[in-house]
Design a protein around this motif. Structure first.
Motif, mmCIF file in Angstrom:
data_model
loop_
_atom_site.group_PDB
_atom_site.id
_atom_site.type_symbol
_atom_site.label_atom_id
_atom_site.label_comp_id
_atom_site.label_asym_id
_atom_site.label_seq_id
_atom_site.Cartn_x
_atom_site.Cartn_y
_atom_site.Cartn_z
ATOM 1 N N VAL A 299 5.920 -17.193 15.222
ATOM 2 C CA VAL A 299 5.539 -17.101 16.627
ATOM 3 C C VAL A 299 4.542 -15.970 16.824
ATOM 4 O O VAL A 299 4.696 -14.882 16.267
ATOM 5 N N VAL A 300 3.511 -16.248 17.638
ATOM 6 C CA VAL A 300 2.588 -15.218 18.105
ATOM 7 C C VAL A 300 2.812 -15.075 19.604
ATOM 8 O O VAL A 300 2.633 -16.037 20.361
ATOM 9 N N ALA B 193 12.997 -17.568 20.748
ATOM 10 C CA ALA B 193 14.208 -17.738 19.947
ATOM 11 C C ALA B 193 14.353 -19.168 19.447
ATOM 12 O O ALA B 193 14.747 -19.395 18.302
ATOM 13 N N TYR B 194 14.034 -20.126 20.293
ATOM 14 C CA TYR B 194 14.201 -21.534 19.913
ATOM 15 C C TYR B 194 13.140 -21.961 18.914
ATOM 16 O O TYR B 194 13.421 -22.732 17.987
ATOM 17 N N HIS C 71 21.116 -16.370 24.344
ATOM 18 C CA HIS C 71 20.287 -17.522 23.963
ATOM 19 C C HIS C 71 19.871 -17.452 22.497
ATOM 20 O O HIS C 71 19.783 -18.485 21.822
ATOM 21 N N ILE C 72 19.608 -16.245 21.988
ATOM 22 C CA ILE C 72 19.294 -16.125 20.553
ATOM 23 C C ILE C 72 20.468 -16.635 19.727
ATOM 24 O O ILE C 72 20.291 -17.396 18.761
ATOM 25 N N GLY D 11 15.264 -27.850 23.896
ATOM 26 C CA GLY D 11 14.419 -26.700 23.634
ATOM 27 C C GLY D 11 14.162 -26.480 22.152
ATOM 28 O O GLY D 11 13.066 -26.062 21.759
ATOM 29 N N LEU D 12 15.150 -26.744 21.316
ATOM 30 C CA LEU D 12 14.931 -26.665 19.876
ATOM 31 C C LEU D 12 13.959 -27.751 19.414
ATOM 32 O O LEU D 12 13.024 -27.481 18.649
ATOM 33 N N LYS D 13 14.172 -28.964 19.885
ATOM 34 C CA LYS D 13 13.309 -30.079 19.462
ATOM 35 C C LYS D 13 11.884 -29.920 19.969
ATOM 36 O O LYS D 13 10.945 -30.467 19.374
#
Length: 496
Positions: free
Chosen positions: A166-167, A157-158, A101-102, A449-451
């Motif tokens: 990211v936290v 990842a997304y 997925h990464i 998922g990216l959006k």
């Protein structure tokens, strides 16, 4: 008067335990509200640098992380196995899928999110219209314990590929896995774009209120509602991936051996602790007896034991839930063809298959999260779909049918379906992952998922002066008539 619980003090710690043995795996800090806010502030500083990179530069960094993770997969799998309890081979599979997925998120971010042209229409033909998807800034991720690598990576990842910092707060049951992921990222990238916070439930509530630009949560429906309430205080948008009560539907023309094998694995893999795991099966009456016989025979050799194919129940409180669901099914006329109430131990639950269970029982309506499943006979696929949909959940499901699999799957109210396979949609990076109803909302994985971790930035640029200037106080009566004529030509004639 009841006193409020004491807030965590700086220096407080907690332990993660091996659920199979009770042995201590690691000791981790319980971070205070101030420490959580400091982590978000550090991420905010890094977000400026990270968002300023090109898609290609971020891809190179994420690929470096992917490579390092791949080289050290056995180490990660061993940690997952010790901290969460799943068999080492299952832990390796989980970690491997996360790496894939990464790679997909990094490799497809530019195509999905980069600026691209859209039609401006005839009325605005003098304009060039483009859309791009911009990073939000800092994304908070609260991860689960049942898939401590694969599931949070669907957000981490997304969100990173989209240009966010990211936290990450891992579950209190698997903090070591979360720490490993953050450490390897920083080794590969050299910058703390991915931050770690650890602690108990209150630490997650601190993250909700710490000023992140979006919060992605995976966990129970009840906790998801609390997360939403906390985030609502600051109008922080959320992605909620909550519980499920997924079914397998078996048609009369199905490959019964394959269906039984898939249903058994879907129910018992990871000790049944899978949000998209199988908890209900609806089988056409023509093949019901054959299916029950097949799955019972396949399950007879399975045993939940340390070092076996089925691991322990990770969260001790879940054992009581599983026991209550099985006992309720039996008390209400259900029958255990394998296992039963006596199969529920202190740490391990043996595979349990229940038949003749009323549809309004706990074992059919509520998420059990153990290696159990109910099997019901149906007269038609209409009945199977109706019963599958008669739940407040709507995460995933599986259909086994040689001729009608797609048609049946289309009718199921769920975010995802698999045909003649089980949970296969989760392993396909280009497919969105998420549910409806009490299973949550929003999507991880795939273009959606990216959006999910961006906002749309639209730009209209004038290419030449318009024939009819619509945005001016100097617009004339003649221009209004011309506009009416154009609209009549475009939209005033009914089209069949």
């Amino acid at each position: 008067m009841t006193q409020a619980p004491a807030r965590p003090q700086s220096g407080s710690t907690f332990e993660s335990l091996n659920p199979a043995t009770g042995e201590v795996v690691g000791t981790h800090p319980v971070q205070t509200e101030e420490e959580v806010r400091a982590a978000v502030a550090r991420a905010r500083q890094e977000a400026t640098w990270w968002a300023g990179l090109s898609f290609g530069e971020r891809k190179a960094h994420l690929n470096a992380w992917k490579t390092l993770m791949t080289q050290r997969l056995p180490e990660l799998a061993d940690l997952v196995s010790r901290e969460m309890g799943k068999p080492a081979s299952d832990a390796m599979l989980e970690a491997g899928l996360a790496v894939d997925h990464i790679a997909w998120a990094a490799g497809n971010a530019k195509k999905v999110l980069g600026r691209h042209k859209v039609s401006s229409g005839l009325l605005m033909v003098n304009q060039s219209a483009t859309v791009a998807f911009k990073p939000l800034g800092v994304v908070g991720v609260i991860g689960p314990w049942n898939y401590p690598v694969f599931t949070p990576m669907g957000s981490i990842a997304y969100a990173l590929a989209a240009g966010n910092a990211v936290v990450f707060k891992p579950s209190e049951y698997t903090p070591g896995v979360g720490g490993w992921l953050v450490q390897t990222f920083q080794e590969a990238v050299g910058r703390p774009v991915l931050q770690l916070i650890t602690g108990l439930g209150e630490t997650g509530s601190f993250l909700c209120r710490a000023g992140v630009d979006k919060l992605a949560f995976t966990g129970s429906t009840a906790t998801g509602k609390k997360v939403m309430a906390a985030c609502a205080e600051t109008l922080t948008p959320v992605v909620i991936e909550a519980g499920g009560k997924d079914s397998v539907i078996v048609d009369a023309d199905a490959d019964i051996d394959a269906a039984a094998d898939a249903a058994l694995w879907g129910a018992c893999a990871n000790a049944g602790q899978t949000c998209i795991g199988v908890e209900r099966v609806y089988v056409h009456e023509k093949v019901y007896d054959e299916f029950v016989s097949s799955i019972t025979a396949k399950a007879a050799g399975l045993e939940a034991v340390e070092g076996g194919k089925i691991g322990p129940i990770t969260m001790p409180s879940q054992v009581g839930v599983i026991r209550s669901h099985v006992q309720d099914a039996i008390d209400r006329g259900g029958r255990a063809v394998l296992g039963g109430p006596e199969a529920v131990g202190d740490r391990f639950v043996q595979p349990t298959i229940l038949v003749d269970v009323p549809e309004d029982s706990l074992a059919v309506q509520e998420e059990t999260f153990g290696p159990t499943l109910t099997i019901a006979k149906v007269a038609s696929m209409d009945e199977a779909v109706e019963k599958t949909n008669a739940t407040r959940y709507g995460l995933g499901n599986t259909v086994f049918s040689k001729a009608n699999g797609m048609a049946i799957a289309e009718r199921v109210r769920s975010g995802m379906s698999a045909v003649n396979g089980v949970i296969t949609f989760a392993g396909i990076p280009s497919l969105p992952f998420g549910g409806v109803g009490d299973s949550g909302f929003g999507r991880i994985h795939g273009p959606e998922g990216l959006k999910e971790f961006t906002y749309a930035k639209a730009i209209a640029r004038q290419k030449f002066k318009p024939m009819i200037n619509l945005t001016s106080f100097e617009r004339t009566e003649k221009a209004d008539k011309q506009l009416a004529q154009v609209l009549g030509l475009l939209h005033g004639r009914g089209k069949k």
